[in-house]
Enzyme design. Structure first.
Site, PDB file in Angstrom:
ATOM      1  N   ASP A  12     106.364   2.802 130.203  1.00  0.00           N
ATOM      2  CA  ASP A  12     107.116   3.547 129.239  1.00  0.00           C
ATOM      3  C   ASP A  12     106.245   3.255 127.987  1.00  0.00           C
ATOM      4  O   ASP A  12     106.732   3.109 126.786  1.00  0.00           O
ATOM      5  CB  ASP A  12     108.383   3.262 128.961  1.00  0.00           C
ATOM      6  CG  ASP A  12     108.632   1.954 128.627  1.00  0.00           C
ATOM      7  OD1 ASP A  12     109.655   1.445 128.012  1.00  0.00           O
ATOM      8  OD2 ASP A  12     107.892   1.023 128.903  1.00  0.00           O
ATOM      9  N   HIS A 243     104.551  -8.921 126.520  1.00  0.00           N
ATOM     10  CA  HIS A 243     105.479  -8.701 127.899  1.00  0.00           C
ATOM     11  C   HIS A 243     104.817  -8.044 129.006  1.00  0.00           C
ATOM     12  O   HIS A 243     104.921  -8.675 129.910  1.00  0.00           O
ATOM     13  CB  HIS A 243     106.784  -7.904 127.300  1.00  0.00           C
ATOM     14  CG  HIS A 243     107.544  -8.353 126.108  1.00  0.00           C
ATOM     15  ND1 HIS A 243     108.234  -9.556 126.047  1.00  0.00           N
ATOM     16  CD2 HIS A 243     107.616  -7.925 124.969  1.00  0.00           C
ATOM     17  CE1 HIS A 243     108.650  -9.818 124.878  1.00  0.00           C
ATOM     18  NE2 HIS A 243     108.377  -8.770 124.031  1.00  0.00           N
TER      19      HIS A 243
HETATM   20  O1  RIB Z   1     111.712  -6.212 126.626  1.00  0.00           O
HETATM   21  C1  RIB Z   1     110.373  -6.046 126.606  1.00  0.00           C
HETATM   22  C2  RIB Z   1     110.042  -4.600 127.525  1.00  0.00           C
HETATM   23  O2  RIB Z   1     110.626  -3.368 126.882  1.00  0.00           O
HETATM   24  C3  RIB Z   1     108.592  -4.294 127.281  1.00  0.00           C
HETATM   25  O3  RIB Z   1     108.115  -3.658 128.706  1.00  0.00           O
HETATM   26  C4  RIB Z   1     108.547  -3.284 126.302  1.00  0.00           C
HETATM   27  O4  RIB Z   1     107.366  -2.310 126.509  1.00  0.00           O
HETATM   28  C5  RIB Z   1     109.977  -2.457 126.324  1.00  0.00           C
HETATM   29  O5  RIB Z   1     109.871  -1.417 127.412  1.00  0.00           O
HETATM   30 CA    CA Z   2     107.242  -1.458 128.607  1.00  0.00          CA
END
Ligand code: RIB
Ligand code: CA
Length: 304
Positions: A12, A243
């Protein structure tokens, strides 16, 4: 030289998604078969536009298949929430651009299933947004559960607080029902949650150095992550959580992580909705620890 890992990234994009996808474009231990897009940091149409733009930027000649516009059960969150973190267009202050490439006719769930069917037992699915498309592929294609090799997802918080509520991490909070279906499917699944991704951070200086070394991709990521890093700095942290890059790296360098096999379930309602609960549910692998310096070095040095 071991064969590269065949991978689909479900995404996303999203600032840290962009980091993950550009990293994957550089890591020769990854054979990126395609990108699939999902709502989350931005509406899915913008996620698709941004994924195509990253393919333009990295000269990736791979399919981009658009997926779900909303969660499996819940109503979508107000996009303004995610826009506060990733910007209204998904790449922070970087203005949107019309991509040169176009998405496939096939949607995300069909693309995942057809790739897994073409390479049975070989494809790793790395989900770095709400895991809605993966649950849809499991629902729609009876052979997907046997053909996909493993699912590695960025999401959840097993033994640490969440980042959207005190209990829930953003991806799992947006579609806990989808994650519950994935965990119940029996497909080997690894959770790369906040337990480890909040230990792997990138500072302004890190991205400025990256931009010096790789003006195109590093320069883009430095610009796109400006406000994103500011949000973490405002919480007293020195950098942003890597992340999504951590999840992609877990696909090819699991030895950088301390991984346990535990029952794992997801809370589907009430105050703790979206919480990932170790200790009961279906067996899953959970990243409990990470060699953060080594992961960070691998991420930033991969761009040359
Ligand atoms: O909590 C972090 C996640 O949520 C990551 O994938 C960031 O891109 C959002 O999608
Ligand atoms: Ca993400």
């Amino acid at each position: 030289m071991p064969k590269p890992t065949k991978m689909i990234i479900d995404t996303d994009p999203g600032v840290d998604d962009a980091m993950a996808i550009l990293y994957a474009a550089h890591d020769t231990s990854i054979e990126l078969l395609g990108l699939t897009t999902v709502f989350g940091n931005v509406p899915v149409e913008k996620a698709t536009r941004n994924a195509l733009r990253l393919c333009d930027l990295a000269d990736l000649e791979i399919p981009v298949a658009e997926g779900a516009a909303k969660p499996s059960v819940f109503a979508p969150l107000d996009p303004a929430e995610a826009a506060r973190i990733h910007g209204a267009e998904g790449f922070g202050p970087v203005p949107p651009e019309t991509p040169q490439r176009t998405p496939t006719e096939e949607d995300a769930a069909d693309f995942m299933a057809s790739m897994a069917r073409r390479y049975p037992g070989e494809v790793t699915l790395c989900a770095i947004g709400p895991i809605t498309n993966v649950a849809e592929a499991l629902r729609r294609h009876a052979d997907f559960v046997d053909n996909i090799a493993k699912i590695i997802f960025m999401g959840g918080a097993a033994y640490v607080p969440g980042n959207v509520t005190p209990y829930a991490e953003a991806n799992t909070y947006q579609d806990p029902h989808a994650l519950a279906e994935v965990l119940a499917s029996g497909v080997p699944t690894l959770m790369v949650g906040l337990d480890v991704t909040m230990q792997t951070t990138g500072s302004r200086d890190d991205f400025a150095e990256l931009a010096r070394r790789h003006p195109d991709h590093g320069g883009f990521l430095e610009r796109a992550s400006d406000a994103y890093i500011g949000i973490y700095e405002a919480r007293g942290l020195t950098g942003c959580g890597l992340h999504d890059p951590a999840a992609v790296i877990a696909c090819v360098k699991p030895d950088l992580f301390e991984i346990t096999q535990e029952p794992l379930s997801v809370v589907l309602d009430g105050e703790q909705v979206g919480r990932t609960l170790p200790g009961h549910g279906s067996e899953a692998q959970i990243c409990r620890g990470v060699d953060a310096p080594k992961l960070k070095k691998r991420f930033f040095s991969m761009f040359g």
